[in-house]
Design a protein around this motif. Structure first.
Motif, PDB file in Angstrom:
ATOM      1  N   LEU A 133       1.287  -3.897  -5.949  1.00 13.22           N
ATOM      2  CA  LEU A 133       2.594  -4.259  -5.912  1.00 13.22           C
ATOM      3  C   LEU A 133       3.173  -5.655  -6.078  1.00 13.22           C
ATOM      4  CD1 LEU A 133       3.056  -2.064  -2.618  1.00 13.22           C
ATOM      5  CD2 LEU A 133       3.655  -1.163  -5.107  1.00 13.22           C
ATOM      6  N   PRO A 134       4.442  -5.800  -6.475  1.00 20.14           N
ATOM      7  CA  PRO A 134       5.099  -7.197  -6.810  1.00 20.14           C
ATOM      8  C   PRO A 134       5.552  -7.780  -5.609  1.00 20.14           C
ATOM      9  CG  PRO A 134       6.682  -5.431  -7.019  1.00 20.14           C
ATOM     10  CD  PRO A 134       5.528  -4.789  -6.948  1.00 20.14           C
ATOM     11  N   SER A 135       4.472  -7.678  -4.219  1.00 20.12           N
ATOM     12  CA  SER A 135       4.624  -8.087  -2.980  1.00 20.12           C
ATOM     13  C   SER A 135       3.316  -8.025  -2.140  1.00 20.12           C
ATOM     14  CB  SER A 135       5.904  -7.473  -2.187  1.00 20.12           C
ATOM     15  OG  SER A 135       5.476  -6.124  -1.885  1.00 20.12           O
ATOM     16  N   ILE A 136       3.420  -9.012  -1.055  1.00 14.50           N
ATOM     17  CA  ILE A 136       2.224  -9.061  -0.446  1.00 14.50           C
ATOM     18  C   ILE A 136       2.570  -8.613   1.230  1.00 14.50           C
ATOM     19  CG2 ILE A 136       0.024 -10.060   0.339  1.00 14.50           C
ATOM     20  CD1 ILE A 136      -0.102 -11.372  -2.442  1.00 14.50           C
ATOM     21  N   ALA A 137       1.969  -7.835   1.856  1.00 15.88           N
ATOM     22  CA  ALA A 137       2.238  -7.589   3.242  1.00 15.88           C
ATOM     23  C   ALA A 137       0.857  -7.418   3.920  1.00 15.88           C
ATOM     24  CB  ALA A 137       3.205  -6.425   3.216  1.00 15.88           C
ATOM     25  N   VAL A 138       0.636  -8.348   5.088  1.00 20.65           N
ATOM     26  CA  VAL A 138      -0.579  -8.069   5.706  1.00 20.65           C
ATOM     27  C   VAL A 138      -0.160  -7.935   7.215  1.00 20.65           C
ATOM     28  CG1 VAL A 138      -2.657  -9.221   6.542  1.00 20.65           C
ATOM     29  CG2 VAL A 138      -1.885  -9.719   4.174  1.00 20.65           C
ATOM     30  N   VAL A 145      -8.363 -12.427   5.598  1.00 25.69           N
ATOM     31  CA  VAL A 145      -8.055 -11.272   4.759  1.00 25.69           C
ATOM     32  C   VAL A 145      -8.144 -11.598   3.068  1.00 25.69           C
ATOM     33  CG1 VAL A 145      -6.449  -9.663   3.983  1.00 25.69           C
ATOM     34  CG2 VAL A 145      -6.894  -9.778   6.094  1.00 25.69           C
ATOM     35  N   VAL A 146      -8.805 -11.035   2.042  1.00 27.17           N
ATOM     36  CA  VAL A 146      -8.946 -11.274   0.802  1.00 27.17           C
ATOM     37  C   VAL A 146      -8.354 -10.058   0.266  1.00 27.17           C
ATOM     38  CG1 VAL A 146     -10.338 -11.948  -0.915  1.00 27.17           C
ATOM     39  CG2 VAL A 146     -10.796 -12.801   1.087  1.00 27.17           C
ATOM     40  N   LEU A 147      -7.598 -10.327  -0.780  1.00 28.20           N
ATOM     41  CA  LEU A 147      -7.019  -9.171  -1.473  1.00 28.20           C
ATOM     42  C   LEU A 147      -7.161  -9.891  -2.917  1.00 28.20           C
ATOM     43  CD1 LEU A 147      -3.623  -9.909  -1.994  1.00 28.20           C
ATOM     44  CD2 LEU A 147      -3.550  -9.161   0.395  1.00 28.20           C
TER      45      LEU A 147
END
Length: 239
Positions: A133-138, A145-147
């Motif tokens: 996605l054009p966003s990152i939410a944790v 955390v690695v993504l």
């Protein structure tokens, strides 16, 4: 992932109502603006997927008003708008038509995402983080955390993008690589890894930042970041 994705004009919009015109406000006014921009982008880029169009809109949005000042949210007390208020920002059609890079998602990936939300699949946490996605939410950063994300070049065949990171408060952000080169002979897609590390051990609220790929000229491809640190699950925050 976060909502909304984008903000659009929605206050005192001149709209058709039966045999007349009236001024209306709300999401019912903002939605047609985004739909129209989507249709225009599809006409210019007929081969783009829906997620490429969405990415172009989100990553080129503005987080400042027409005077160049930060956008404020309609809240009491008054506060600066964050991704939970406007997603990527306020829609900018002229920039969206030439985003430089896009975050594309195969439609089949959404089937897996849907099955995860229904509880039909196990081990979905990593999948939620890595959906392109054009966003990152944790929402539950306890330590690290690695993504990963993948960008696709839809601009000039030869281009170099440098990374600009605005890290959320209390969070260390590491991205590898920090420079992406595209050539005529290279792949049009490039993967990058993002690592978030909590600097403070608190049960806190969300903090916000952004990750921007810039070619130093025409293209600045920005996605919002929202991270919430936690100590343990199922602890309610109060204020």
């Amino acid at each position: 992932f976060e909502q909304p994705d984008i903000a659009a004009p929605g206050v005192s919009i001149l709209a058709a109502d039966r045999n007349s015109y009236v001024f209306k406000s709300g999401t019912s006014m903002a939605c047609p603006h985004v739909s129209a921009v989507t249709a225009l982008l599809k006409s210019v880029h007929p081969g783009w997927s829906p997620t490429m169009i969405k990415s172009a809109i989100v990553t080129t949005a503005s987080v400042t008003d027409r005077f160049g000042m930060p956008i404020h949210a309609e809240a009491v007390p008054r506060k600066l708008a964050d991704p939970f208020d406007f997603g990527g920002g306020h829609i900018d059609p002229e920039r969206a038509v030439d985003p430089g890079l896009v975050y594309d998602v195969d439609a089949r990936e959404y089937n897996k995402f849907f099955n995860c939300t229904l509880g039909y699949l196990d081990g979905c946490e990593s999948y939620y983080l890595n959906l392109n996605l054009p966003s990152i939410a944790v929402p539950d950063l306890k330590d690290k955390v690695v993504l990963q994300r993948t960008v696709t070049n839809v601009g000039p065949a030869e281009a170099t993008y440098h990374l600009v990171v605005e890290g959320p408060a209390g969070i260390d952000v590491f991205v590898e690589p920090s420079v992406i080169n595209f050539t005529r002979s290279s792949s049009k897609s490039a993967k990058f890894m993002v690592r978030f590390t909590a600097r403070q051990r608190v049960q806190g609220g969300y903090t916000f930042g952004s990750l921007t790929w810039s070619d130093g000229g025409t293209h600045s491809v920005r996605i919002p970041i929202a991270v919430r640190t936690v100590i343990q699950d199922f602890v309610a925050d109060t204020s």
